[in-house]
Write a protein that holds these residues in place. Sequence first.
Motif, PDB file in Angstrom:
ATOM      1  N   ASN A 179       0.824  -1.215   0.000  1.00  0.00           N
ATOM      2  CA  ASN A 179       0.000   0.000   0.000  1.00  0.00           C
ATOM      3  C   ASN A 179       0.856   1.263   0.000  1.00  0.00           C
ATOM      4  O   ASN A 179       0.635   2.183   0.793  1.00  0.00           O
ATOM      5  N   ASP A 180       1.837   1.305  -0.896  1.00  0.00           N
ATOM      6  CA  ASP A 180       2.692   2.478  -1.011  1.00  0.00           C
ATOM      7  C   ASP A 180       2.901   2.821  -2.486  1.00  0.00           C
ATOM      8  O   ASP A 180       2.212   2.282  -3.359  1.00  0.00           O
ATOM      9  N   LEU A 181       3.838   3.739  -2.780  1.00  0.00           N
ATOM     10  CA  LEU A 181       4.085   4.143  -4.162  1.00  0.00           C
ATOM     11  C   LEU A 181       4.467   2.956  -5.036  1.00  0.00           C
ATOM     12  O   LEU A 181       3.997   2.840  -6.182  1.00  0.00           O
ATOM     13  N   ASP A 182       5.309   2.063  -4.529  1.00  0.00           N
ATOM     14  CA  ASP A 182       5.729   0.908  -5.325  1.00  0.00           C
ATOM     15  C   ASP A 182       4.536   0.022  -5.656  1.00  0.00           C
ATOM     16  O   ASP A 182       4.463  -0.581  -6.731  1.00  0.00           O
ATOM     17  N   ALA A 183       3.584  -0.059  -4.737  1.00  0.00           N
ATOM     18  CA  ALA A 183       2.362  -0.830  -5.006  1.00  0.00           C
ATOM     19  C   ALA A 183       1.525  -0.158  -6.084  1.00  0.00           C
ATOM     20  O   ALA A 183       0.982  -0.823  -6.977  1.00  0.00           O
ATOM     21  N   ALA A 184       1.420   1.179  -6.024  1.00  0.00           N
ATOM     22  CA  ALA A 184       0.672   1.913  -7.046  1.00  0.00           C
ATOM     23  C   ALA A 184       1.314   1.717  -8.420  1.00  0.00           C
ATOM     24  O   ALA A 184       0.628   1.512  -9.426  1.00  0.00           O
ATOM     25  N   GLY A 185       2.652   1.763  -8.451  1.00  0.00           N
ATOM     26  CA  GLY A 185       3.361   1.532  -9.702  1.00  0.00           C
ATOM     27  C   GLY A 185       3.178   0.116 -10.200  1.00  0.00           C
ATOM     28  O   GLY A 185       2.973  -0.120 -11.408  1.00  0.00           O
ATOM     29  N   SER A 186       3.244  -0.846  -9.285  1.00  0.00           N
ATOM     30  CA  SER A 186       3.053  -2.254  -9.658  1.00  0.00           C
ATOM     31  C   SER A 186       1.664  -2.476 -10.242  1.00  0.00           C
ATOM     32  O   SER A 186       1.491  -3.186 -11.239  1.00  0.00           O
ATOM     33  N   ASP A 187       0.670  -1.855  -9.619  1.00  0.00           N
ATOM     34  CA  ASP A 187      -0.694  -2.015 -10.106  1.00  0.00           C
ATOM     35  C   ASP A 187      -0.878  -1.333 -11.457  1.00  0.00           C
ATOM     36  O   ASP A 187      -1.625  -1.818 -12.308  1.00  0.00           O
ATOM     37  N   ALA A 188      -0.166  -0.218 -11.647  1.00  0.00           N
ATOM     38  CA  ALA A 188      -0.229   0.457 -12.947  1.00  0.00           C
ATOM     39  C   ALA A 188       0.311  -0.444 -14.060  1.00  0.00           C
ATOM     40  O   ALA A 188      -0.282  -0.543 -15.140  1.00  0.00           O
ATOM     41  N   ILE A 189       1.423  -1.131 -13.795  1.00  0.00           N
ATOM     42  CA  ILE A 189       1.985  -2.048 -14.792  1.00  0.00           C
ATOM     43  C   ILE A 189       0.997  -3.178 -15.073  1.00  0.00           C
ATOM     44  O   ILE A 189       0.762  -3.550 -16.233  1.00  0.00           O
ATOM     45  N   CYS A 190       0.390  -3.719 -14.015  1.00  0.00           N
ATOM     46  CA  CYS A 190      -0.586  -4.802 -14.205  1.00  0.00           C
ATOM     47  C   CYS A 190      -1.748  -4.339 -15.071  1.00  0.00           C
ATOM     48  O   CYS A 190      -2.237  -5.080 -15.939  1.00  0.00           O
ATOM     49  N   ARG A 191      -2.193  -3.109 -14.876  1.00  0.00           N
ATOM     50  CA  ARG A 191      -3.325  -2.595 -15.647  1.00  0.00           C
ATOM     51  C   ARG A 191      -2.930  -2.284 -17.089  1.00  0.00           C
ATOM     52  O   ARG A 191      -3.764  -2.384 -17.998  1.00  0.00           O
ATOM     53  N   MET A 192      -1.677  -1.910 -17.293  1.00  0.00           N
ATOM     54  CA  MET A 192      -1.191  -1.752 -18.670  1.00  0.00           C
ATOM     55  C   MET A 192      -1.242  -3.086 -19.414  1.00  0.00           C
ATOM     56  O   MET A 192      -1.499  -3.142 -20.614  1.00  0.00           O
ATOM     57  N   VAL A 193      -0.999  -4.158 -18.673  1.00  0.00           N
ATOM     58  CA  VAL A 193      -0.926  -5.494 -19.280  1.00  0.00           C
ATOM     59  C   VAL A 193      -2.304  -6.153 -19.383  1.00  0.00           C
ATOM     60  O   VAL A 193      -2.694  -6.663 -20.437  1.00  0.00           O
ATOM     61  N   PHE A 194      -3.061  -6.143 -18.262  1.00  0.00           N
ATOM     62  CA  PHE A 194      -4.301  -6.924 -18.193  1.00  0.00           C
ATOM     63  C   PHE A 194      -5.568  -6.079 -18.341  1.00  0.00           C
ATOM     64  O   PHE A 194      -6.671  -6.632 -18.402  1.00  0.00           O
ATOM     65  N   GLY A 195      -5.438  -4.753 -18.382  1.00  0.00           N
ATOM     66  CA  GLY A 195      -6.606  -3.898 -18.492  1.00  0.00           C
ATOM     67  C   GLY A 195      -7.035  -3.338 -17.154  1.00  0.00           C
ATOM     68  O   GLY A 195      -6.641  -3.818 -16.086  1.00  0.00           O
ATOM     69  N   GLY A 196      -7.888  -2.324 -17.200  1.00  0.00           N
ATOM     70  CA  GLY A 196      -8.260  -1.598 -15.987  1.00  0.00           C
ATOM     71  C   GLY A 196      -9.308  -2.247 -15.126  1.00  0.00           C
ATOM     72  O   GLY A 196      -9.673  -1.697 -14.080  1.00  0.00           O
ATOM     73  N   GLU A 197      -9.819  -3.414 -15.509  1.00  0.00           N
ATOM     74  CA  GLU A 197     -10.896  -4.048 -14.746  1.00  0.00           C
ATOM     75  C   GLU A 197     -10.397  -5.065 -13.718  1.00  0.00           C
ATOM     76  O   GLU A 197     -11.203  -5.724 -13.070  1.00  0.00           O
ATOM     77  N   ILE A 198      -9.076  -5.211 -13.571  1.00  0.00           N
ATOM     78  CA  ILE A 198      -8.587  -6.183 -12.594  1.00  0.00           C
ATOM     79  C   ILE A 198      -8.976  -5.732 -11.185  1.00  0.00           C
ATOM     80  O   ILE A 198      -9.168  -4.549 -10.920  1.00  0.00           O
ATOM     81  N   LEU A 199      -9.094  -6.677 -10.287  1.00  0.00           N
ATOM     82  CA  LEU A 199      -9.433  -6.383  -8.888  1.00  0.00           C
ATOM     83  C   LEU A 199      -8.136  -6.252  -8.102  1.00  0.00           C
ATOM     84  O   LEU A 199      -7.342  -7.186  -8.040  1.00  0.00           O
TER      85      LEU A 199
END
Length: 323
Positions: free
Chosen positions: A33-53
């Motif tokens: 739950n920090d900046l690195d997590a926000a960045g990690s989630d951004a990469i995941c959404r670039m790959v899998f789309g914005g609907e991931i949970l």
Amino acid sequence: MGIFRRKKQTAKKQTLQEKIVNRETNVVHLTHNDLDAAGSDAICRMVFGGEILTLFSSVNRFDWFLAQVAGCNGKGDTLIISDLGYQKGIEDKAKKARAAGWNIRWFDHHKWTDEEKERVMPYVESLTVDTSRCATGVLCASLKPEHPSAEEVARVVCDYDLWKHEDPRSAVLGMVTSGSSNLKLIRDKLTQGIIVDAEVQEIFERIEREKNRCIKKSLKAAKVYDGKYRIVIMPSSGYPSETAAEVRKILNTDIELLVFDNGKFSLRSVPEISHLIAREFHGGGHPNASGGNLDYGWKEKLLYKLFRRVSKQKAFLEAAEKY
């Protein structure tokens, strides 16, 4: 006409398990739950789309979150774990998740022993550990290599998370995500390849003023101990990373311990022992930055509230002296 008004019907808030069960995606992302997590989630959404949970978790609640996921039918879907390292017994939760039908892909940048990797490997589809990068960098290299926007996001996030401080934008993002309320905002901007814009800069400037007040407040209550290391212990008023960095400059310390009112703490160190000390207190993290819990009871919490007193200092100092 009646004198009582009928209460408005409000939608019942979903529990975590209900969110998982009712997901409309085949990818769930469990992260810090920090900046690195926000960045990690951004990469995941670039790959899998914005609907991931996405599930943002503190280090201390990681096992609880994984247990909640393991309690739901995975249906062959993917569970990505990022920026959360090994914890004692976490393989049991991973085993249950695997049995429930989840395919686990774990990406991390904390230090793992070979034995810890061996405990987890039977229950995951893949385990990628790279301590030379931040978690965002690990995900970028693994899932979105040679993508300009993803690589820039990873570079800026790693600049902050690995304490390089070469890009001034990383300090802005680190400050803005020091509170969890802005995590999704920054995540969404990073997903679009936006690092810092006018909105983020405005939030940063507001937080910067508050941060300076918090640092002064923590510094006023700080106590310094000289032994094997020069250690400062103080109550945290917020912004632990920034406070630790500023206090280190002022007091020339080796180790900075910032304790919250519930006994949880944030730890920073010059010698690469932070994660080892934190493991003595149900925590973990990086060699130079970690977190844990001093397990405060009602008495310690009351002393903290009334006098800003940090209890269990002796136990911490003895743990630090071991390394």
